[in-house]
Motif scaffolding. Structure first.
Motif, PDB file in Angstrom:
ATOM      1  N   VAL A  16     -60.703 -54.438 -38.363  1.00  0.00           N
ATOM      2  CA  VAL A  16     -59.725 -55.477 -38.667  1.00  0.00           C
ATOM      3  C   VAL A  16     -58.563 -55.301 -37.691  1.00  0.00           C
ATOM      4  N   LEU A  17     -58.254 -56.369 -36.977  1.00  0.00           N
ATOM      5  CA  LEU A  17     -57.135 -56.375 -36.034  1.00  0.00           C
ATOM      6  C   LEU A  17     -55.998 -57.164 -36.662  1.00  0.00           C
ATOM      7  N   MET A  18     -54.830 -56.547 -36.758  1.00  0.00           N
ATOM      8  CA  MET A  18     -53.663 -57.217 -37.311  1.00  0.00           C
ATOM      9  C   MET A  18     -52.566 -57.240 -36.254  1.00  0.00           C
ATOM     10  N   VAL A  19     -52.035 -58.425 -35.996  1.00  0.00           N
ATOM     11  CA  VAL A  19     -50.924 -58.611 -35.063  1.00  0.00           C
ATOM     12  C   VAL A  19     -49.701 -58.978 -35.896  1.00  0.00           C
ATOM     13  N   PHE A  20     -48.589 -58.311 -35.635  1.00  0.00           N
ATOM     14  CA  PHE A  20     -47.401 -58.560 -36.444  1.00  0.00           C
ATOM     15  C   PHE A  20     -46.137 -58.452 -35.607  1.00  0.00           C
ATOM     16  N   TYR A  21     -45.056 -58.993 -36.185  1.00  0.00           N
ATOM     17  CA  TYR A  21     -43.754 -59.019 -35.532  1.00  0.00           C
ATOM     18  C   TYR A  21     -42.720 -58.319 -36.394  1.00  0.00           C
ATOM     19  N   THR A  22     -41.941 -57.475 -35.762  1.00  0.00           N
ATOM     20  CA  THR A  22     -40.769 -56.917 -36.438  1.00  0.00           C
ATOM     21  C   THR A  22     -39.583 -57.209 -35.536  1.00  0.00           C
ATOM     22  N   ARG A  30     -52.179 -53.332 -35.024  1.00  0.00           N
ATOM     23  CA  ARG A  30     -52.827 -52.187 -35.640  1.00  0.00           C
ATOM     24  C   ARG A  30     -54.282 -52.554 -35.859  1.00  0.00           C
ATOM     25  N   VAL A  31     -55.137 -51.555 -35.810  1.00  0.00           N
ATOM     26  CA  VAL A  31     -56.564 -51.735 -36.024  1.00  0.00           C
ATOM     27  C   VAL A  31     -56.974 -50.883 -37.217  1.00  0.00           C
ATOM     28  N   VAL A  38     -56.256 -46.305 -39.969  1.00  0.00           N
ATOM     29  CA  VAL A  38     -55.396 -47.242 -39.262  1.00  0.00           C
ATOM     30  C   VAL A  38     -55.020 -46.637 -37.917  1.00  0.00           C
ATOM     31  N   TYR A  39     -55.183 -47.424 -36.850  1.00  0.00           N
ATOM     32  CA  TYR A  39     -54.899 -46.967 -35.494  1.00  0.00           C
ATOM     33  C   TYR A  39     -53.916 -47.920 -34.826  1.00  0.00           C
ATOM     34  N   GLY A  40     -53.159 -47.394 -33.915  1.00  0.00           N
ATOM     35  CA  GLY A  40     -52.238 -48.199 -33.129  1.00  0.00           C
ATOM     36  C   GLY A  40     -51.061 -47.353 -32.699  1.00  0.00           C
ATOM     37  N   LYS A  41     -50.467 -47.739 -31.611  1.00  0.00           N
ATOM     38  CA  LYS A  41     -49.299 -47.047 -31.096  1.00  0.00           C
ATOM     39  C   LYS A  41     -48.074 -47.908 -31.357  1.00  0.00           C
ATOM     40  N   ARG A  42     -46.927 -47.353 -31.172  1.00  0.00           N
ATOM     41  CA  ARG A  42     -45.693 -48.106 -31.363  1.00  0.00           C
ATOM     42  C   ARG A  42     -45.323 -48.895 -30.109  1.00  0.00           C
ATOM     43  N   LYS A  43     -46.261 -49.117 -29.240  1.00  0.00           N
ATOM     44  CA  LYS A  43     -46.014 -49.902 -28.044  1.00  0.00           C
ATOM     45  C   LYS A  43     -45.697 -51.336 -28.449  1.00  0.00           C
ATOM     46  N   VAL A  44     -44.751 -51.949 -27.761  1.00  0.00           N
ATOM     47  CA  VAL A  44     -44.354 -53.310 -28.092  1.00  0.00           C
ATOM     48  C   VAL A  44     -44.827 -54.282 -27.016  1.00  0.00           C
ATOM     49  N   TYR A  45     -45.023 -55.518 -27.429  1.00  0.00           N
ATOM     50  CA  TYR A  45     -45.479 -56.578 -26.542  1.00  0.00           C
ATOM     51  C   TYR A  45     -44.529 -57.762 -26.667  1.00  0.00           C
ATOM     52  N   ASN A  46     -44.418 -58.533 -25.612  1.00  0.00           N
ATOM     53  CA  ASN A  46     -43.475 -59.648 -25.594  1.00  0.00           C
ATOM     54  C   ASN A  46     -43.971 -60.890 -26.310  1.00  0.00           C
ATOM     55  N   GLY A  55     -54.988 -55.332 -28.542  1.00  0.00           N
ATOM     56  CA  GLY A  55     -55.753 -54.900 -29.706  1.00  0.00           C
ATOM     57  C   GLY A  55     -57.238 -55.128 -29.534  1.00  0.00           C
ATOM     58  N   ARG A  56     -57.595 -56.283 -28.972  1.00  0.00           N
ATOM     59  CA  ARG A  56     -59.018 -56.562 -28.724  1.00  0.00           C
ATOM     60  C   ARG A  56     -59.608 -55.579 -27.723  1.00  0.00           C
ATOM     61  N   LYS A  57     -58.850 -55.217 -26.693  1.00  0.00           N
ATOM     62  CA  LYS A  57     -59.320 -54.224 -25.723  1.00  0.00           C
ATOM     63  C   LYS A  57     -59.517 -52.869 -26.410  1.00  0.00           C
ATOM     64  N   TRP A  58     -58.602 -52.522 -27.314  1.00  0.00           N
ATOM     65  CA  TRP A  58     -58.717 -51.259 -28.037  1.00  0.00           C
ATOM     66  C   TRP A  58     -60.004 -51.235 -28.854  1.00  0.00           C
ATOM     67  N   VAL A  59     -60.311 -52.337 -29.549  1.00  0.00           N
ATOM     68  CA  VAL A  59     -61.529 -52.408 -30.367  1.00  0.00           C
ATOM     69  C   VAL A  59     -62.757 -52.311 -29.477  1.00  0.00           C
ATOM     70  N   GLU A  60     -62.755 -52.968 -28.320  1.00  0.00           N
ATOM     71  CA  GLU A  60     -63.897 -52.918 -27.395  1.00  0.00           C
ATOM     72  C   GLU A  60     -64.202 -51.493 -26.943  1.00  0.00           C
TER      73      GLU A  60
END
Length: 62
Positions: A16-22, A30-31, A38-46, A55-60
């Motif tokens: 499960v890929l979840m995209v969110f905004y804070t 997060r994946v 649950v996996y993911g880094k605290r890296k931010v995207y614009n 996230g899709r690349k991470w799952v691949e």
């Protein structure tokens, strides 16, 4: 208190890929594995699209 807004939840190959905004951390992803980890880094995207792409690349590569 920071408000988190979930933009997208997608199932990809049993992950499960979840995209969110804070407000303070911009866009992130997060994946969730089939086992529930649950996996993911605290890296931010614009943008949500950039976070989804990462996230899709991470799952691949999992």
């Amino acid at each position: 208190m920071t408000r988190t807004i979930i933009q997208q939840v997608t199932s990809i190959n049993q992950f499960v890929l979840m995209v969110f905004y804070t407000g303070t951390h911009l866009w992130q992803f997060r994946v969730i594995s089939p086992e529930g980890s649950v996996y993911g880094k605290r890296k931010v995207y614009n943008s949500a699209q950039a976070a989804e792409h990462a996230g899709r690349k991470w799952v691949e590569h999992s």
